[in-house]
Design a protein around this motif. Structure first.
Motif, short mmCIF file in Angstrom:
data_model
loop_
_atom_site.label_atom_id
_atom_site.label_comp_id
_atom_site.label_asym_id
_atom_site.label_seq_id
_atom_site.Cartn_x
_atom_site.Cartn_y
_atom_site.Cartn_z
N PRO A 1 0.80 -1.23 0.00
CA PRO A 1 0.00 0.00 0.00
C PRO A 1 0.83 1.28 0.00
O PRO A 1 0.41 2.30 -0.55
CB PRO A 1 -0.83 -0.13 1.29
N ILE A 2 2.03 1.20 0.57
CA ILE A 2 2.89 2.38 0.64
C ILE A 2 3.29 2.88 -0.74
O ILE A 2 3.67 4.04 -0.93
CB ILE A 2 4.13 2.09 1.51
N PHE A 3 3.19 1.98 -1.74
CA PHE A 3 3.59 2.38 -3.09
C PHE A 3 2.67 3.45 -3.68
O PHE A 3 3.01 4.08 -4.68
CB PHE A 3 3.61 1.16 -4.01
N ARG A 4 1.50 3.65 -3.08
CA ARG A 4 0.58 4.67 -3.60
C ARG A 4 1.17 6.07 -3.46
O ARG A 4 0.70 7.01 -4.13
CB ARG A 4 -0.77 4.57 -2.90
N GLN A 5 2.16 6.22 -2.62
CA GLN A 5 2.79 7.52 -2.50
C GLN A 5 3.63 7.87 -3.72
O GLN A 5 4.00 9.02 -3.92
CB GLN A 5 3.66 7.58 -1.24
N HIS A 6 3.87 6.85 -4.56
CA HIS A 6 4.66 7.09 -5.76
C HIS A 6 3.80 7.50 -6.96
O HIS A 6 4.32 7.84 -8.02
CB HIS A 6 5.46 5.84 -6.14
N ASP B 1 -0.71 7.87 -8.57
CA ASP B 1 -2.13 7.54 -8.48
C ASP B 1 -2.37 6.25 -9.26
O ASP B 1 -2.62 6.27 -10.47
CB ASP B 1 -2.97 8.69 -9.05
N PHE B 2 -2.28 5.12 -8.56
CA PHE B 2 -2.34 3.81 -9.21
C PHE B 2 -3.67 3.11 -8.94
O PHE B 2 -4.30 3.30 -7.90
CB PHE B 2 -1.21 2.91 -8.72
N GLU B 3 -4.05 2.28 -9.90
CA GLU B 3 -5.14 1.34 -9.74
C GLU B 3 -4.54 -0.05 -9.85
O GLU B 3 -3.70 -0.30 -10.73
CB GLU B 3 -6.18 1.56 -10.84
N THR B 4 -4.93 -0.97 -8.97
CA THR B 4 -4.30 -2.30 -8.98
C THR B 4 -5.34 -3.40 -8.88
O THR B 4 -6.46 -3.19 -8.40
CB THR B 4 -3.30 -2.47 -7.81
N ILE C 1 11.52 -3.22 -2.91
CA ILE C 1 10.08 -3.52 -2.95
C ILE C 1 9.51 -3.53 -1.53
O ILE C 1 8.53 -4.19 -1.24
CB ILE C 1 9.80 -4.88 -3.63
N GLY C 2 10.15 -2.76 -0.66
CA GLY C 2 9.67 -2.69 0.71
C GLY C 2 10.13 -3.83 1.58
O GLY C 2 9.63 -4.02 2.68
N ASN D 1 4.22 -10.81 4.07
CA ASN D 1 2.89 -10.90 3.47
C ASN D 1 2.79 -9.91 2.31
O ASN D 1 2.54 -8.72 2.51
CB ASN D 1 1.82 -10.63 4.51
N LEU D 2 3.01 -10.40 1.10
CA LEU D 2 2.96 -9.56 -0.08
C LEU D 2 2.14 -10.24 -1.16
O LEU D 2 1.93 -11.45 -1.13
CB LEU D 2 4.37 -9.31 -0.63
N GLU D 3 1.68 -9.45 -2.12
CA GLU D 3 0.96 -9.98 -3.28
C GLU D 3 1.53 -9.38 -4.55
O GLU D 3 2.08 -8.28 -4.54
CB GLU D 3 -0.53 -9.64 -3.19
N VAL D 4 1.42 -10.14 -5.65
CA VAL D 4 1.74 -9.62 -6.96
C VAL D 4 0.48 -8.97 -7.53
O VAL D 4 -0.59 -9.58 -7.51
CB VAL D 4 2.23 -10.74 -7.91
N HIS D 5 0.61 -7.73 -7.97
CA HIS D 5 -0.52 -7.00 -8.52
C HIS D 5 -0.23 -6.56 -9.95
O HIS D 5 0.93 -6.36 -10.33
CB HIS D 5 -0.82 -5.75 -7.68
N LEU D 6 -1.29 -6.41 -10.72
CA LEU D 6 -1.22 -5.72 -12.00
C LEU D 6 -1.58 -4.27 -11.71
O LEU D 6 -2.58 -3.99 -11.04
CB LEU D 6 -2.20 -6.33 -13.00
#
Length: 302
Positions: A150-155, A157-160, A203-204, A267-272
């Motif tokens: 979720p922290i990646f949203r600071q980089h 405006d993403f939709e996943t 990747i965090g 605890n991570l997931e691969v997202h598009l």
């Protein structure tokens, strides 16, 4: 010569008669015969052997037919391209994936795009660290496959959409474990073996922190693909995404090491991922629906 004449020639070879061509093209047999005769005059050699009852291609005609088929196919492709460009299909779709993710997860969706939008050129490229997300943010790619926090949203405006879990495994080549029982491995055993570790996953995840007792001998590499090759060569043990070593584990080229308490769970997931600020084209939307539909089915199954 006209394209319609070449189409008649191709159909004549397929149907075996002028009548068959007439029915397929909705023109009279006389018109078809005249057009084929004019084609012969244009090319300057006999296309047909008229010595028998049926109209058969001459040797020169059979050779000419092969090229005529290619011209007709190319014309059909041009019609398809024009139609898709008129409806807004992207001339080009750029996809990027993080090196820690196996791009094969995209192949089924890419195949759908090939079938539905053959005029759309697909560009698939790998990136390390957070560059995949940066390319989405900067408009240099339309879709990215990467581990997501979720922290990646600071980089940007993403939709996943969730694609699959992201699992890290401790693995090692059997040749490096020679003389050691896999089910009896202890932390101290790994301390005495070289450790292969990416320099910076970005990747965090801090692999140095999640390893509760890392090895003293280290080889740092700049990407997970190189790490996998070194693991396969027996150069050390390491933590690596399961997507990259699944086939190697199945054929026992690598072995999974499970030592209780050895590694902190991540605890991570691969997202598009795509930009939430841009309107998606139909080819991009087809890939997105492929994964969003699968994610919905997964929720229903639960």
């Amino acid at each position: 010569m006209k394209l319609s004449q070449l189409e008649m020639l191709v159909l004549l070879a397929e149907t075996g008669s002028v009548q068959g061509v007439s029915e397929r093209m909705h023109r009279t047999q006389a018109a078809i015969s005249m057009a084929l005769k004019n084609l012969e005059e244009d090319v300057g050699f006999p296309l047909f052997d008229r010595s028998g009852y049926r109209l058969n291609l001459s040797p020169q005609g059979r050779q000419f037919l092969r090229q005529a088929r290619e011209v007709v196919k190319q014309q059909q492709r041009l019609h398809s391209l024009a139609s898709q460009l008129q409806t807004g299909a992207e001339p080009q779709l750029r996809l990027t994936y993080d090196y820690t993710c196996a791009p094969s997860v995209l192949f089924a969706a890419i195949k759908q795009v090939q079938n539905s939008y053959p005029a759309t050129e697909l560009l698939l490229s790998g990136d390390s660290q957070l560059r995949a997300l940066r390319r989405i943010r900067e408009g240099e790619a339309e879709l990215a496959l990467c581990p997501w926090l979720p922290i990646f949203r600071q980089h940007g405006d993403f939709e996943t959409v969730r694609v699959r879990p992201f699992e890290l495994l401790v693995v090692c080549s059997p040749m490096l474990l020679e003389g050691l029982a896999l089910n009896r491995l202890q932390r101290q055993d790994l301390l005495e073996l070289p450790m292969l570790i990416p320099q910076d996953q970005d990747i965090g995840i801090d692999l140095d922190k999640i390893m509760r007792m890392p090895g003293q001998q280290r080889i740092r590499v700049n990407d997970s693909i190189t790490q996998r090759e070194l693991l396969l060569a027996g150069m050390g043990w390491g933590i690596i995404p399961s997507d990259l070593v699944g086939d190697a584990l199945q054929r026992h080229a690598l072995e999974r090491i499970d030592i209780p308490g050895f590694m902190t769970h991540v605890n991570l997931e691969v997202h598009l991922v795509r930009s939430a600020e841009r309107i998606a084209g139909p080819a991009e939307e087809l890939i997105w629906r492929h994964f969003s539909g699968n994610a919905l089915k997964g929720k229903r199954a639960l």
